[in-house]
Design a protein around this motif. Sequence first.
Motif, short mmCIF file in Angstrom:
data_model
loop_
_atom_site.label_atom_id
_atom_site.label_comp_id
_atom_site.label_asym_id
_atom_site.label_seq_id
_atom_site.Cartn_x
_atom_site.Cartn_y
_atom_site.Cartn_z
N GLY A 58 0.82 -1.22 0.00
CA GLY A 58 0.00 0.00 0.00
C GLY A 58 0.84 1.26 0.00
N ALA A 59 1.92 1.26 0.76
CA ALA A 59 2.82 2.42 0.79
C ALA A 59 3.46 2.63 -0.58
CB ALA A 59 3.90 2.23 1.86
N HIS A 60 3.87 1.53 -1.19
CA HIS A 60 4.49 1.63 -2.52
C HIS A 60 3.50 2.18 -3.54
CE1 HIS A 60 7.34 0.74 -5.67
NE2 HIS A 60 6.36 0.18 -6.35
N LEU A 61 2.30 1.64 -3.55
CA LEU A 61 1.28 2.08 -4.50
C LEU A 61 0.87 3.54 -4.26
CD1 LEU A 61 -0.88 -1.15 -4.68
CD2 LEU A 61 0.66 -0.24 -6.45
N ALA A 98 11.92 4.52 -0.78
CA ALA A 98 11.91 4.96 0.61
C ALA A 98 10.57 4.66 1.28
CB ALA A 98 12.22 6.46 0.70
N ALA A 99 9.48 4.81 0.53
CA ALA A 99 8.16 4.53 1.10
C ALA A 99 8.03 3.06 1.48
CB ALA A 99 7.07 4.93 0.10
N ALA A 155 2.32 2.40 7.07
CA ALA A 155 2.49 1.15 7.84
C ALA A 155 1.82 1.24 9.20
CB ALA A 155 3.97 0.83 7.99
N ARG A 156 1.96 2.38 9.86
CA ARG A 156 1.32 2.54 11.17
C ARG A 156 -0.19 2.42 11.04
NH1 ARG A 156 3.94 3.31 16.18
NH2 ARG A 156 2.25 4.70 16.68
#
Length: 180
Positions: A58-61, A98-99, A155-156
Amino acid sequence: MLAALRGCGDRPAVAAAARSLSYAGEHAALWLAAGLTGAAADPARRSAWLRATAAVAGAHLTSMAVKRLVRRPRPPEHGGRAALVRTAGRHSFPSSHAASASAAAVAFGALLPPSGGRRLLPAAVAAAMCVSRVVVGVHYPTDVLAGALLGGLTARAGTAPREPGAGRPRTPISRNGRPV
């Protein structure tokens, strides 16, 4: 800062390490593989590992979506130095490497045992990956900082403990306190 980190890429060992980290982090591959390995190796907490891996994805997308909106160009050649790696796209803000790396550090770090420093391993690799993106010449430091913040926050949010009963439909109760 940009010039100092780019200059580190002039050392062959640093350039090789930075390239390796960049390739490993492409499309979050290293982190997705690590999360799936954690899920396979820890059946008792498989769902937690899969939720953490989904947070990384999800962070990557999310970073890729923001990148398409912002459309900041990648840094130009610096001091006659071309980038040490090719990139999948031409936009740099925020850093997707980085994400996903920061998301993995937060999400996987919480699942690892605190003893023996194992919890620090994802954070150490993530930090090195973040720095590598500036060293190889494809990101500004602010791209990396923004990606790291986005990944950590994603992530949190994606791995926050759920309250007992959260997400379950409530059973309607009559006036006398019995289920309807």
